[in-house]
Motif scaffolding. Structure first.
Motif, short mmCIF file in Angstrom:
data_model
loop_
_atom_site.label_atom_id
_atom_site.label_comp_id
_atom_site.label_asym_id
_atom_site.label_seq_id
_atom_site.Cartn_x
_atom_site.Cartn_y
_atom_site.Cartn_z
N SER A 1 -3.16 -2.48 0.08
CA SER A 1 -2.83 -1.55 1.16
C SER A 1 -1.48 -0.89 0.91
O SER A 1 -0.63 -1.43 0.19
CB SER A 1 -2.81 -2.28 2.52
OG SER A 1 -1.78 -3.24 2.55
N LEU A 2 -1.32 0.28 1.49
CA LEU A 2 -0.08 1.04 1.40
C LEU A 2 0.30 1.52 2.80
O LEU A 2 -0.58 1.77 3.63
CB LEU A 2 -0.25 2.26 0.49
CG LEU A 2 -0.65 2.00 -0.97
CD1 LEU A 2 -1.11 3.30 -1.62
CD2 LEU A 2 0.52 1.39 -1.74
N LYS A 3 1.57 1.64 3.03
CA LYS A 3 2.05 2.32 4.23
C LYS A 3 2.57 3.68 3.78
O LYS A 3 3.55 3.77 3.03
CB LYS A 3 3.18 1.52 4.89
CG LYS A 3 3.50 1.98 6.30
CD LYS A 3 2.40 1.58 7.27
CE LYS A 3 2.79 1.95 8.70
NZ LYS A 3 1.71 1.61 9.63
N LEU A 4 1.88 4.73 4.15
CA LEU A 4 2.27 6.08 3.75
C LEU A 4 2.69 6.84 4.99
O LEU A 4 1.85 7.22 5.81
CB LEU A 4 1.12 6.78 3.02
CG LEU A 4 0.59 6.06 1.77
CD1 LEU A 4 -0.51 6.88 1.11
CD2 LEU A 4 1.71 5.78 0.77
N GLY A 5 4.00 7.05 5.16
CA GLY A 5 4.50 7.58 6.42
C GLY A 5 4.16 6.59 7.52
O GLY A 5 4.45 5.40 7.42
N GLN A 6 3.48 7.06 8.55
CA GLN A 6 3.05 6.20 9.66
C GLN A 6 1.64 5.65 9.46
O GLN A 6 1.16 4.88 10.28
CB GLN A 6 3.08 7.00 10.97
CG GLN A 6 4.47 7.49 11.38
CD GLN A 6 5.40 6.33 11.68
OE1 GLN A 6 5.06 5.40 12.41
NE2 GLN A 6 6.60 6.37 11.11
N GLU A 7 0.99 6.04 8.37
CA GLU A 7 -0.43 5.69 8.18
C GLU A 7 -0.60 4.44 7.33
O GLU A 7 0.10 4.24 6.33
CB GLU A 7 -1.17 6.85 7.48
CG GLU A 7 -1.13 8.17 8.25
CD GLU A 7 -2.02 8.17 9.47
OE1 GLU A 7 -2.91 7.29 9.57
OE2 GLU A 7 -1.85 9.06 10.32
N THR A 8 -1.57 3.62 7.72
CA THR A 8 -2.01 2.50 6.88
C THR A 8 -3.15 2.99 6.01
O THR A 8 -4.13 3.55 6.51
CB THR A 8 -2.50 1.32 7.75
OG1 THR A 8 -1.40 0.85 8.54
CG2 THR A 8 -3.02 0.19 6.89
N VAL A 9 -3.01 2.82 4.70
CA VAL A 9 -4.00 3.29 3.73
C VAL A 9 -4.46 2.09 2.90
O VAL A 9 -3.63 1.34 2.38
CB VAL A 9 -3.43 4.38 2.81
CG1 VAL A 9 -4.46 4.81 1.77
CG2 VAL A 9 -2.97 5.58 3.64
N VAL A 10 -5.76 1.90 2.80
CA VAL A 10 -6.33 0.80 2.02
C VAL A 10 -7.07 1.39 0.82
O VAL A 10 -7.88 2.32 0.97
CB VAL A 10 -7.29 -0.04 2.89
CG1 VAL A 10 -7.96 -1.13 2.05
CG2 VAL A 10 -6.53 -0.67 4.05
N VAL A 11 -6.78 0.88 -0.37
CA VAL A 11 -7.37 1.39 -1.60
C VAL A 11 -8.36 0.35 -2.14
O VAL A 11 -8.04 -0.83 -2.30
CB VAL A 11 -6.29 1.69 -2.66
CG1 VAL A 11 -6.92 2.34 -3.90
CG2 VAL A 11 -5.21 2.60 -2.07
N LEU A 12 -9.59 0.81 -2.43
CA LEU A 12 -10.66 -0.06 -2.93
C LEU A 12 -10.84 0.19 -4.42
O LEU A 12 -11.03 1.34 -4.83
CB LEU A 12 -11.97 0.23 -2.18
CG LEU A 12 -11.87 0.33 -0.65
CD1 LEU A 12 -13.24 0.66 -0.05
CD2 LEU A 12 -11.31 -0.95 -0.05
N ASN A 13 -10.84 -0.87 -5.24
CA ASN A 13 -10.70 -0.68 -6.68
C ASN A 13 -11.77 -1.34 -7.54
O ASN A 13 -11.54 -1.55 -8.73
CB ASN A 13 -9.32 -1.21 -7.12
CG ASN A 13 -8.19 -0.50 -6.42
OD1 ASN A 13 -7.83 0.61 -6.77
ND2 ASN A 13 -7.63 -1.14 -5.41
#
Length: 492
Positions: free
Chosen positions: A64-76
């Motif tokens: 997961s990443l915190k990009l600005g105020q957004e939580t972003v989850v990356v599937l790999n």
């Protein structure tokens, strides 16, 4: 004053500490510290493909990443992407309404690609129904494609083997196929307005590589470079929308319920039927305009760029072109154009197309999904509202799946008897409910264009003494670095 200053400082420090430590329970691991305001954006490179690969090797298939105020989850990995988009399709099929373009260009979240929920379901169902009526997956559409290919081949032959930048011709030729469906007409290669519009499509895809920070930090538009980028993206979005609106207005004037000869009037017919029956519906003219934008973009850029990659790969690997030509010569001959009925016999060409789609990894991060409700995935909790990136590039270049993923080797899709191997991990169109609407059209176009082009021409580098090296340009879609090619007519 001192007390006030101390209180202000305490508030700032407390806010920063809260930012640093706050994290939803059971969120996937992250790379490094999320800083106040920017989160992990300070770690993200302009082209994050290799970076995501390193992070997945360290953190696992889900991070997961915190990009600005957004939580972003990356599937790999293929397994986790399949679990997310197929098993949890109900929870992970929405789209974001918070991108820079969505905030600044009207109605971006309408139509097919960026709508969500029941709106999206109705738009997709109606769109598929209309496209099938116009021959999606049928011979009638193959005939339209063949007619457009004839015009392209004639244009290429007129260049007399001179070095050309072929991208523009491919864009117009491929775009004309979807235009024949949605507008009921095609455009000439020298039509200045249409050339301008296809160039805008290229620009919009290319500029998307720089938009990530604008998506998550809107205030960056006050900085000169980002301000210029933002203005350009908004301008392109508005110009494409204006074109679609003008075409809808023009064609609606001629609406005849007894003559549904293009996508626009067919959509209007469905809309009017539901209104007359007083059925609740999301069909409306605003969504229709977005349909045109979506189909125009999706029906042009991905297929034409895949064909461009195919030509790039045969310049890098000339032996593949000879194998394709010999196969066409044996099973089709040189006296007629290839048809869809020839596809089962042209096994090496099919393998070549699959390998082109795999290695080019055209849309490496697909289109971002949004989690509609808290969802447990691979043992982690994906919180409601999180943005989810299916990292298709990680699957298409996974060493565990392909062995030597960085090598261009069509034979990986052929068994010892030369029969085609279909691999479920080949997912250039993504998977699940939001799989590309035009997959069957794209596959038909790729086969017919490439079989006809390789039958008629030998594609050679502009300078035989200068070897191409494999380079790409990262953007919304990944394209090969610009190159010239000579289209030399074969002796029939």
């Amino acid at each position: 004053m001192e007390v006030t200053s101390l209180l202000a400082l305490a508030v700032v420090v407390t806010s920063i500490l809260y930012w640093l430590i706050k994290k939803p329970n059971n969120l996937p691991p992250s790379p490094g510290i999320a800083l106040p305001i920017v989160g992990h954006l300070y770690l993200i490179e302009r082209d994050p493909r290799q970076q995501f690969k390193k992070w997945s090797q360290k953190l696992g298939d889900v991070f997961s990443l915190k990009l600005g105020q957004e939580t972003v989850v990356v599937l790999n990995s293929f397994e986790v992407i399949k679990e997310a988009l197929v098993k949890h399709g109900d929870s992970l099929s929405d789209r974001s309404t918070r991108s820079f373009v969505a905030r600044n260009v009207p109605h971006v979240s309408k139509g097919i690609i960026f709508s969500s929920g029941t709106d999206w379901k109705e738009q997709r169902t109606v769109s598929l129904s209309i496209l099938r009526k116009f021959g999606l997956g049928k011979n009638i559409l193959a005939e339209k494609i063949a007619e457009e290919i004839k015009i392209l081949l004639k244009k290429l032959a007129s260049e007399n083997g001179k070095p050309i930048q072929i991208r523009g011709l491919l864009n117009i030729s491929v775009s004309n196929i979807i235009c024949s469906i949605i507008f009921g007409r095609r455009f000439d290669f020298d039509d200045p307005k249409f050339n301008y519009l296809t160039a805008l499509l290229n620009d919009s895809v290319r500029l998307n590589s720089g938009v990530m920070r604008l998506n998550f930090l809107p205030f960056l538009t006050y900085l000169p470079n980002y301000k210029t980028l933002g203005k350009k993206l908004i301008s392109i979005g508005n110009e494409l929308r204006a074109f679609s609106e003008s075409m809808v207005r023009e064609i609606k004037k001629k609406y005849d319920p007894n003559n549904l000869d293009n996508y626009i009037v067919a959509y209007v017919h469905e809309m009017e039927k539901k209104r007359q029956l007083n059925q609740p519906t999301y069909l409306n003219e605003i969504s229709l305009v977005r349909h045109i934008d979506n189909l125009f973009l999706a029906g042009t850029e991905t297929t034409s760029t895949t064909i461009l990659w195919a030509l790039y790969f045969v310049l890098l690997h000339p032996d593949t072109q000879n194998k394709i030509y010999q196969e066409i010569k044996e099973y089709v001959g040189l006296g007629r154009a290839p048809t869809m009925s020839d596809k089962p016999q042209l096994k090496y060409l099919n393998a070549f197309i699959m390998e082109t789609q795999r290695l080019s990894s055209l849309v490496p991060f697909s289109v971002i999904h949004v989690c509609a409700q808290d969802t447990v995935l691979n043992g982690f909790t994906i919180p409601e509202g999180a943005q989810v990136i299916p990292n298709l590039d990680a699957v298409l270049k996974d060493k565990k799946i392909w062995g030597d993923p960085e090598n261009f080797r069509p034979e990986r899709f052929l068994d010892e008897q030369g029969n085609l191997i279909k691999r479920e991990e080949l997912i250039p169109f993504s998977i699940g409910r939001r799989i590309c609407l035009g997959e069957s059209l794209a596959k038909m176009e790729l086969f017919l264009f490439l079989s006809s082009m390789f039958q008629r021409f030998e594609f050679l580098p502009a300078d035989p003494n200068h070897c191409l090296s494999r380079k790409d340009v990262f953007g919304g879609a990944v394209s090969p670095a610009p190159f010239d090619v000579r289209c030399v007519t074969r002796l029939q």
